[in-house]
Design an enzyme around this catalytic site. Sequence first.
Site, PDB file in Angstrom:
ATOM      1  N   ILE A 292       3.140 -13.465 -18.384  1.00  0.00           N
ATOM      2  CA  ILE A 292       3.011 -13.102 -19.801  1.00  0.00           C
ATOM      3  C   ILE A 292       2.193 -14.155 -20.544  1.00  0.00           C
ATOM      4  O   ILE A 292       1.333 -13.823 -21.366  1.00  0.00           O
ATOM      5  CB  ILE A 292       4.409 -12.915 -20.424  1.00  0.00           C
ATOM      6  CG1 ILE A 292       5.079 -11.682 -19.811  1.00  0.00           C
ATOM      7  CG2 ILE A 292       4.321 -12.783 -21.945  1.00  0.00           C
ATOM      8  CD1 ILE A 292       6.553 -11.507 -20.169  1.00  0.00           C
TER       9      ILE A 292
ATOM     10  N   ILE B 211       8.514 -15.785 -27.593  1.00  0.00           N
ATOM     11  CA  ILE B 211       8.853 -14.455 -27.051  1.00  0.00           C
ATOM     12  C   ILE B 211       9.622 -14.608 -25.741  1.00  0.00           C
ATOM     13  O   ILE B 211       9.765 -13.621 -25.000  1.00  0.00           O
ATOM     14  CB  ILE B 211       7.597 -13.561 -26.822  1.00  0.00           C
ATOM     15  CG1 ILE B 211       6.527 -14.282 -26.029  1.00  0.00           C
ATOM     16  CG2 ILE B 211       7.022 -13.058 -28.124  1.00  0.00           C
ATOM     17  CD1 ILE B 211       6.738 -14.431 -24.589  1.00  0.00           C
TER      18      ILE B 211
ATOM     19  N   HIS C 154      14.215  -8.918 -30.819  1.00  0.00           N
ATOM     20  CA  HIS C 154      14.023  -8.925 -29.358  1.00  0.00           C
ATOM     21  C   HIS C 154      13.453  -7.570 -28.905  1.00  0.00           C
ATOM     22  O   HIS C 154      14.093  -6.834 -28.143  1.00  0.00           O
ATOM     23  CB  HIS C 154      15.346  -9.220 -28.636  1.00  0.00           C
ATOM     24  CG  HIS C 154      15.146  -9.627 -27.200  1.00  0.00           C
ATOM     25  ND1 HIS C 154      16.018 -10.427 -26.509  1.00  0.00           N
ATOM     26  CD2 HIS C 154      14.152  -9.339 -26.318  1.00  0.00           C
ATOM     27  CE1 HIS C 154      15.585 -10.601 -25.271  1.00  0.00           C
ATOM     28  NE2 HIS C 154      14.443  -9.948 -25.136  1.00  0.00           N
TER      29      HIS C 154
ATOM     30  N   ARG D 104      13.001 -16.698 -24.501  1.00  0.00           N
ATOM     31  CA  ARG D 104      14.434 -16.552 -24.707  1.00  0.00           C
ATOM     32  C   ARG D 104      14.834 -17.565 -25.782  1.00  0.00           C
ATOM     33  O   ARG D 104      14.226 -18.643 -25.876  1.00  0.00           O
ATOM     34  CB  ARG D 104      15.231 -16.881 -23.433  1.00  0.00           C
ATOM     35  CG  ARG D 104      15.162 -15.828 -22.354  1.00  0.00           C
ATOM     36  CD  ARG D 104      15.995 -14.590 -22.707  1.00  0.00           C
ATOM     37  NE  ARG D 104      16.014 -13.609 -21.641  1.00  0.00           N
ATOM     38  CZ  ARG D 104      15.183 -12.564 -21.561  1.00  0.00           C
ATOM     39  NH1 ARG D 104      14.266 -12.371 -22.486  1.00  0.00           N
ATOM     40  NH2 ARG D 104      15.287 -11.707 -20.557  1.00  0.00           N
TER      41      ARG D 104
ATOM     42  N   GLU E 274      22.087 -13.380 -29.735  1.00  0.00           N
ATOM     43  CA  GLU E 274      21.597 -12.083 -30.220  1.00  0.00           C
ATOM     44  C   GLU E 274      22.695 -11.036 -30.042  1.00  0.00           C
ATOM     45  O   GLU E 274      23.431 -11.088 -29.056  1.00  0.00           O
ATOM     46  CB  GLU E 274      20.372 -11.645 -29.400  1.00  0.00           C
ATOM     47  CG  GLU E 274      19.190 -12.554 -29.554  1.00  0.00           C
ATOM     48  CD  GLU E 274      18.076 -12.208 -28.553  1.00  0.00           C
ATOM     49  OE1 GLU E 274      18.182 -11.195 -27.846  1.00  0.00           O
ATOM     50  OE2 GLU E 274      17.116 -12.993 -28.470  1.00  0.00           O
TER      51      GLU E 274
HETATM   52  P1  NAP Z   1       6.735 -15.793 -14.969  1.00  0.00           P
HETATM   53  O1  NAP Z   1       5.448 -15.178 -14.563  1.00  0.00           O
HETATM   54  O2  NAP Z   1       7.736 -16.131 -13.917  1.00  0.00           O
HETATM   55  O3  NAP Z   1       6.396 -17.086 -15.856  1.00  0.00           O
HETATM   56  C1  NAP Z   1       7.404 -17.918 -16.271  1.00  0.00           C
HETATM   57  C2  NAP Z   1       6.894 -19.240 -16.768  1.00  0.00           C
HETATM   58  O4  NAP Z   1       8.063 -20.066 -16.885  1.00  0.00           O
HETATM   59  C3  NAP Z   1       5.923 -19.919 -15.828  1.00  0.00           C
HETATM   60  O5  NAP Z   1       4.886 -20.496 -16.554  1.00  0.00           O
HETATM   61  C4  NAP Z   1       6.773 -20.970 -15.158  1.00  0.00           C
HETATM   62  O6  NAP Z   1       6.128 -22.203 -14.929  1.00  0.00           O
HETATM   63  C5  NAP Z   1       7.805 -21.288 -16.208  1.00  0.00           C
HETATM   64  N1  NAP Z   1       9.010 -21.822 -15.554  1.00  0.00           N
HETATM   65  C6  NAP Z   1       9.807 -21.192 -14.661  1.00  0.00           C
HETATM   66  N2  NAP Z   1      10.814 -22.018 -14.279  1.00  0.00           N
HETATM   67  C7  NAP Z   1      10.599 -23.178 -14.927  1.00  0.00           C
HETATM   68  C8  NAP Z   1      11.295 -24.434 -14.936  1.00  0.00           C
HETATM   69  N3  NAP Z   1      12.402 -24.636 -14.187  1.00  0.00           N
HETATM   70  N4  NAP Z   1      10.826 -25.417 -15.718  1.00  0.00           N
HETATM   71  C9  NAP Z   1       9.704 -25.225 -16.464  1.00  0.00           C
HETATM   72  N5  NAP Z   1       9.014 -24.070 -16.495  1.00  0.00           N
HETATM   73  C10 NAP Z   1       9.463 -23.062 -15.734  1.00  0.00           C
HETATM   74  O7  NAP Z   1       7.542 -14.859 -15.972  1.00  0.00           O
HETATM   75  P2  NAP Z   1       6.943 -13.787 -17.001  1.00  0.00           P
HETATM   76  O8  NAP Z   1       6.910 -12.467 -16.360  1.00  0.00           O
HETATM   77  O9  NAP Z   1       5.717 -14.333 -17.644  1.00  0.00           O
HETATM   78  O10 NAP Z   1       8.148 -13.757 -18.062  1.00  0.00           O
HETATM   79  C11 NAP Z   1       8.475 -14.907 -18.783  1.00  0.00           C
HETATM   80  C12 NAP Z   1       9.710 -14.692 -19.602  1.00  0.00           C
HETATM   81  O11 NAP Z   1       9.416 -13.936 -20.766  1.00  0.00           O
HETATM   82  C13 NAP Z   1      10.824 -13.880 -18.939  1.00  0.00           C
HETATM   83  O12 NAP Z   1      11.547 -14.626 -17.998  1.00  0.00           O
HETATM   84  C14 NAP Z   1      11.652 -13.474 -20.120  1.00  0.00           C
HETATM   85  O13 NAP Z   1      12.625 -14.451 -20.388  1.00  0.00           O
HETATM   86  C15 NAP Z   1      10.639 -13.431 -21.264  1.00  0.00           C
HETATM   87  N6  NAP Z   1      10.443 -12.051 -21.726  1.00  0.00           N
HETATM   88  C16 NAP Z   1      10.792 -11.735 -23.007  1.00  0.00           C
HETATM   89  C17 NAP Z   1      10.618 -10.444 -23.469  1.00  0.00           C
HETATM   90  C18 NAP Z   1      10.979 -10.077 -24.872  1.00  0.00           C
HETATM   91  O14 NAP Z   1      11.334  -8.925 -25.106  1.00  0.00           O
HETATM   92  N7  NAP Z   1      10.874 -10.976 -25.820  1.00  0.00           N
HETATM   93  C19 NAP Z   1      10.115  -9.469 -22.621  1.00  0.00           C
HETATM   94  C20 NAP Z   1       9.743  -9.822 -21.335  1.00  0.00           C
HETATM   95  C21 NAP Z   1       9.910 -11.130 -20.887  1.00  0.00           C
HETATM   96  P3  NAP Z   1       4.984 -22.427 -13.876  1.00  0.00           P
HETATM   97  O15 NAP Z   1       3.766 -21.884 -14.544  1.00  0.00           O
HETATM   98  O16 NAP Z   1       4.996 -23.889 -13.722  1.00  0.00           O
HETATM   99  O17 NAP Z   1       5.387 -21.657 -12.657  1.00  0.00           O
END
Ligand code: NAP
Length: 311
Positions: free
Chosen positions: A153, A228, A277, A230, A259
């Site tokens: 994202i 966006i 959300h 958590r 929430e």
């Molecule tokens: P993703 O591709 O797995 O990306 C997650 C990011 O978090 C990556 O940049 C990753 O870092 C980082 N990360 C993971 N574990 C970490 C740690 N232990 N310490 C530091 N950074 C860490 O996930 P995504 O698909 O983009 O989704 C991201 C998040 O968006 C979801 O998990 C969800 O919580 C949120 N979301 C919110 C909504 C909403 O309605 N607001 C909708 C969808 C998703 P690296 O780049 O270093 O790997």
Amino acid sequence: MTEVLAVGKPDQMSREALAGLGWTACATLDEARALPEDTRKGVKAIAFFGHSPFGGEAMDAFPALGLIANFGVGYDAIDVGAASPRNIKVTNTPDVLNDDVADLAVAMLLDFCRDTRGAEAHVRSGAWGEQGAYPLQRKVSGAKTGILGLGRIGREIADRLAAFKMEMHYHSRSEKETPGWTYHADPVALAREVDFLIVALVGGPETAGYVTREVLEALGPDGILINISRGTTVDEAALLDLLEQKKIGGAGLDVFLNEPKIDPRFRTLDNAVLQPHQASATRETRTAMGQLQRDNIAAFLKGEALLTPVN
Ligand code: NAP
């Protein structure tokens, strides 16, 4: 025999899709755990909706459970560490929601900087005709933006903002291949450098409070935070203090702690755009998320490879 339970509160698109499947539906995990033992014993898969914690104790109420198919990419509510040793697979719904979530991040930024809501009220109230032009607002294009978490994202958000002629900076755990965007190993250094900081991290204990008071202070009185990810990823108490004291410029927030009963202090802020959300909440994306969730369940029941496994 009930093989699949739907637990939580599915949205309109999933409710319609689930209606024909004959799955047993429970509004909460407590309700599911209160089902008769014979029913619980037959449950092989749970379609999980929402963000209530799903831990090992709840899993143990379903001795034949082999899959928890989460509706959403963020599965921080599910204790995967408890699921794996119980031979329970977890799936999520990645990628199909990237566009919507990135769109909402950009929308909150545009809305905050250009105050489209206030300007619209100016037209509707007749103030435009009576008092004249609306006060000047803040330019978005060409600013410096930082992405905290350049994952799926985060990358979509960065691509959109790069098209707004912005200078792109980011922090991830490791440097990525980018079209010349500047990597910062330290989130505080990233925040100090940019006008806008957009948080796209995963949730869960590992990233709890990742956006510390120090990061927010580094963003400064003109800096804008967009979240966006958590509510857990940001030190919310510090964010509220700094917004109230105008020590950061503003915020666009789609996610909060507790929430939907968020801290009432948010509701009185005049320097924040608040969303319920709903970053993935379009008919198209929710349909795709539901389909992927059901496809994972169908694959599991047929003994085929899962489409989007987490563990
Ligand atoms: P993703 O591709 O797995 O990306 C997650 C990011 O978090 C990556 O940049 C990753 O870092 C980082 N990360 C993971 N574990 C970490 C740690 N232990 N310490 C530091 N950074 C860490 O996930 P995504 O698909 O983009 O989704 C991201 C998040 O968006 C979801 O998990 C969800 O919580 C949120 N979301 C919110 C909504 C909403 O309605 N607001 C909708 C969808 C998703 P690296 O780049 O270093 O790997």
